[in-house]
Design a protein around this motif. Structure first.
Motif, PDB file in Angstrom:
ATOM      1  N   SER A   1       0.486  -0.827  -0.104  1.00 37.13           N
ATOM      2  CA  SER A   1       0.251   0.181   0.047  1.00 37.13           C
ATOM      3  C   SER A   1       0.972   0.811   0.246  1.00 37.13           C
ATOM      4  N   PRO A   2       0.295   2.157  -0.796  1.00 32.83           N
ATOM      5  CA  PRO A   2       1.201   3.831  -0.727  1.00 32.83           C
ATOM      6  C   PRO A   2       1.558   4.265   0.545  1.00 32.83           C
ATOM      7  N   ILE A   3       0.469   3.256   1.725  1.00 28.47           N
ATOM      8  CA  ILE A   3       0.940   4.147   2.922  1.00 28.47           C
ATOM      9  C   ILE A   3       1.798   3.683   3.484  1.00 28.47           C
ATOM     10  N   PHE A   4       3.339   2.734   3.107  1.00 30.89           N
ATOM     11  CA  PHE A   4       4.499   2.195   3.390  1.00 30.89           C
ATOM     12  C   PHE A   4       5.417   2.959   2.747  1.00 30.89           C
ATOM     13  N   ALA A   5       4.693   4.101   2.317  1.00 29.64           N
ATOM     14  CA  ALA A   5       5.864   4.565   0.712  1.00 29.64           C
ATOM     15  C   ALA A   5       6.708   5.468   1.844  1.00 29.64           C
ATOM     16  N   ASP A   6       5.971   5.895   2.407  1.00 30.33           N
ATOM     17  CA  ASP A   6       7.802   6.599   3.380  1.00 30.33           C
ATOM     18  C   ASP A   6       8.292   5.992   3.862  1.00 30.33           C
ATOM     19  N   MET A   7       7.543   4.881   5.035  1.00 34.33           N
ATOM     20  CA  MET A   7       8.884   4.627   5.746  1.00 34.33           C
ATOM     21  C   MET A   7       9.834   2.742   5.039  1.00 34.33           C
ATOM     22  N   LYS A   8       8.544   2.980   4.116  1.00 36.00           N
ATOM     23  CA  LYS A   8      10.527   1.890   3.827  1.00 36.00           C
ATOM     24  C   LYS A   8      11.888   1.552   3.725  1.00 36.00           C
ATOM     25  N   SER A   9      12.136   2.863   3.183  1.00 40.15           N
ATOM     26  CA  SER A   9      13.584   3.864   3.248  1.00 40.15           C
ATOM     27  C   SER A   9      13.864   3.608   5.284  1.00 40.15           C
ATOM     28  N   ARG A  10      13.407   3.526   6.011  1.00 38.66           N
ATOM     29  CA  ARG A  10      13.461   2.997   7.649  1.00 38.66           C
ATOM     30  C   ARG A  10      13.803   1.723   8.217  1.00 38.66           C
ATOM     31  N   ILE A  11      13.258   0.627   7.283  1.00 37.42           N
ATOM     32  CA  ILE A  11      13.581  -1.280   7.230  1.00 37.42           C
ATOM     33  C   ILE A  11      14.897  -0.846   7.772  1.00 37.42           C
ATOM     34  N   ARG A  12      15.433  -1.047   8.709  1.00 36.53           N
ATOM     35  CA  ARG A  12      16.631  -0.759   9.081  1.00 36.53           C
ATOM     36  C   ARG A  12      17.383  -2.272   8.746  1.00 36.53           C
ATOM     37  N   ASP A  13      16.588  -3.148   9.224  1.00 33.11           N
ATOM     38  CA  ASP A  13      16.641  -4.806  10.242  1.00 33.11           C
ATOM     39  C   ASP A  13      15.222  -5.668   9.325  1.00 33.11           C
ATOM     40  N   GLN A  14      15.436  -6.415   8.729  1.00 27.22           N
ATOM     41  CA  GLN A  14      14.205  -7.503   8.400  1.00 27.22           C
ATOM     42  C   GLN A  14      14.936  -9.015   9.142  1.00 27.22           C
ATOM     43  N   TRP A  15      14.545  -9.782   8.839  1.00 29.10           N
ATOM     44  CA  TRP A  15      14.093 -11.213   9.125  1.00 29.10           C
ATOM     45  C   TRP A  15      12.856 -12.152   8.887  1.00 29.10           C
ATOM     46  N   ASP A  16      12.414 -13.248   7.768  1.00 28.08           N
ATOM     47  CA  ASP A  16      11.808 -13.432   8.210  1.00 28.08           C
ATOM     48  C   ASP A  16      12.469 -15.513   8.904  1.00 28.08           C
ATOM     49  N   PHE A  17      12.470 -16.089   9.868  1.00 33.95           N
ATOM     50  CA  PHE A  17      12.274 -17.046  10.046  1.00 33.95           C
ATOM     51  C   PHE A  17      11.740 -18.248  10.252  1.00 33.95           C
ATOM     52  N   VAL A  18      10.518 -18.267   9.527  1.00 33.93           N
ATOM     53  CA  VAL A  18       9.546 -19.261   9.316  1.00 33.93           C
ATOM     54  C   VAL A  18      10.477 -19.883   8.308  1.00 33.93           C
ATOM     55  N   ASP A  19      10.849 -19.462   7.294  1.00 34.47           N
ATOM     56  CA  ASP A  19      11.110 -19.598   5.405  1.00 34.47           C
ATOM     57  C   ASP A  19      13.106 -19.359   5.413  1.00 34.47           C
ATOM     58  N   SER A  20      13.444 -19.258   7.172  1.00 36.31           N
ATOM     59  CA  SER A  20      15.114 -18.560   6.636  1.00 36.31           C
ATOM     60  C   SER A  20      15.873 -17.675   5.371  1.00 36.31           C
ATOM     61  N   LEU A  21      14.836 -16.565   5.633  1.00 30.87           N
ATOM     62  CA  LEU A  21      15.442 -15.998   4.967  1.00 30.87           C
ATOM     63  C   LEU A  21      15.376 -14.266   4.807  1.00 30.87           C
ATOM     64  N   PRO A  22      16.592 -13.799   4.130  1.00 32.63           N
ATOM     65  CA  PRO A  22      16.782 -12.667   5.142  1.00 32.63           C
ATOM     66  C   PRO A  22      15.520 -11.264   4.641  1.00 32.63           C
ATOM     67  N   GLN A  23      14.860 -12.262   4.515  1.00 34.17           N
ATOM     68  CA  GLN A  23      13.537 -10.635   3.664  1.00 34.17           C
ATOM     69  C   GLN A  23      12.271 -11.272   4.345  1.00 34.17           C
ATOM     70  N   ALA A  24      11.914 -10.164   5.307  1.00 33.70           N
ATOM     71  CA  ALA A  24      10.639 -10.398   5.666  1.00 33.70           C
ATOM     72  C   ALA A  24       9.176  -9.081   4.883  1.00 33.70           C
ATOM     73  N   VAL A  25       9.247  -8.572   4.651  1.00 33.46           N
ATOM     74  CA  VAL A  25       8.710  -7.573   3.412  1.00 33.46           C
ATOM     75  C   VAL A  25       8.362  -7.565   2.530  1.00 33.46           C
ATOM     76  N   THR A  26       7.207  -7.940   1.505  1.00 33.66           N
ATOM     77  CA  THR A  26       6.904  -8.077   0.520  1.00 33.66           C
ATOM     78  C   THR A  26       6.238  -6.578   0.038  1.00 33.66           C
ATOM     79  N   ASP A  27       6.175  -6.735  -1.615  1.00 32.25           N
ATOM     80  CA  ASP A  27       5.318  -5.289  -2.147  1.00 32.25           C
ATOM     81  C   ASP A  27       3.692  -5.991  -2.684  1.00 32.25           C
ATOM     82  N   SER A  28       3.206  -7.177  -2.091  1.00 33.05           N
ATOM     83  CA  SER A  28       2.286  -7.441  -1.997  1.00 33.05           C
ATOM     84  C   SER A  28       0.579  -6.571  -1.370  1.00 33.05           C
ATOM     85  N   PHE A  29      -0.399  -6.484  -1.422  1.00 32.36           N
ATOM     86  CA  PHE A  29      -1.124  -6.021  -1.420  1.00 32.36           C
ATOM     87  C   PHE A  29      -2.718  -7.079  -0.601  1.00 32.36           C
ATOM     88  N   LEU A  30      -2.041  -8.139  -0.323  1.00 37.10           N
ATOM     89  CA  LEU A  30      -2.327  -8.951   0.226  1.00 37.10           C
ATOM     90  C   LEU A  30      -2.991  -8.566   1.781  1.00 37.10           C
TER      91      LEU A  30
END
Length: 207
Positions: free
Chosen positions: A131-160
């Motif tokens: 959602s465009p509501i998050f466009a401003d904050m995405k540049s300030r994501i300093r760390d993320q991790w997906d422990f479920v799938d052991s991936l370095p990225q937890a954020v997606t650009d989906s609208f689900l």
């Protein structure tokens, strides 16, 4: 790890940098586990009983007429602009019910941006932040991790549909005229530690 498995230990999660593992083993083997030459210490973690708690019904007081009488978009005659000049849009009644506008007004009076200089960690099931509501904050994501799938990225650009996204909208969302969260200027660390398809004990270890 292979030696632990052969000993009857079923690993759930491995903390690489702390050189620790968590998992399950028969109660009768715990004492012997502590005696293994490469095991420095063993801490027992009692597992929770099955959750029988029922969430309380929370009054939806930001709808016109109070609990149960409103529908999305019926917000009465409340204004949209806060005393600090922030345009909360249709989210204004919700923000007022959480007293966020009072916080923003206090910060604005002291020349501060809400959330600036603060780091917020959110642990949730998913972060679909398309959602465009998050466009401003995405540049300030300093760390993320997906422990479920052991991936370095937890954020997606989906609208689900996304519980993590809903929580993030109230914290760091920033789309004037629609909704401005409590701390739109904060930095964020986002971690996926819950699998929505099932409930597993390992989720506690990921947290």
């Amino acid at each position: 790890m292979a030696t632990l498995r052969a000993f009857g230990f079923a690993p759930d999660a491995r903390l690489k940098w702390q050189n620790r593992v968590s998992g399950r083993i028969a109660a009768g083997k715990v004492a012997a586990l502590k005696g293994l030459s490469f095991v420095a210490a063993v801490s027992e973690l009692p597992r929770k009983a099955r959750n029988t708690w029922t969430p309380p019904v929370i009054p939806r007081s930001w709808f016109r007429g109070g609990e149960g009488s409103g529908s999305a978009g019926t917000f009465g005659g409340l204004g949209k602009i806060g005393s600090d000049g922030i345009d909360y849009g249709a989210g204004r009644p919700l923000i007022d019910s959480l007293r966020v506008r009072k916080l923003h007004s206090l910060l604005a009076a002291n020349g501060k941006v809400p959330g600036q200089g603060v780091r917020v960690a959110v642990i949730d099931a998913d972060f679909h932040l398309g959602s465009p509501i998050f466009a401003d904050m995405k540049s300030r994501i300093r760390d993320q991790w997906d422990f479920v799938d052991s991936l370095p990225q937890a954020v997606t650009d989906s609208f689900l549909n996304s519980h993590g996204g809903e929580c993030m909208s109230l914290i760091g969302g920033n789309l004037p005229g629609t909704l401005v969260g409590a701390a739109p200027g904060a930095d964020f660390m986002l971690y996926r530690a819950e699998e929505t398809g099932q409930e597993r004990y390992v989720e506690e270890d990921w947290v």
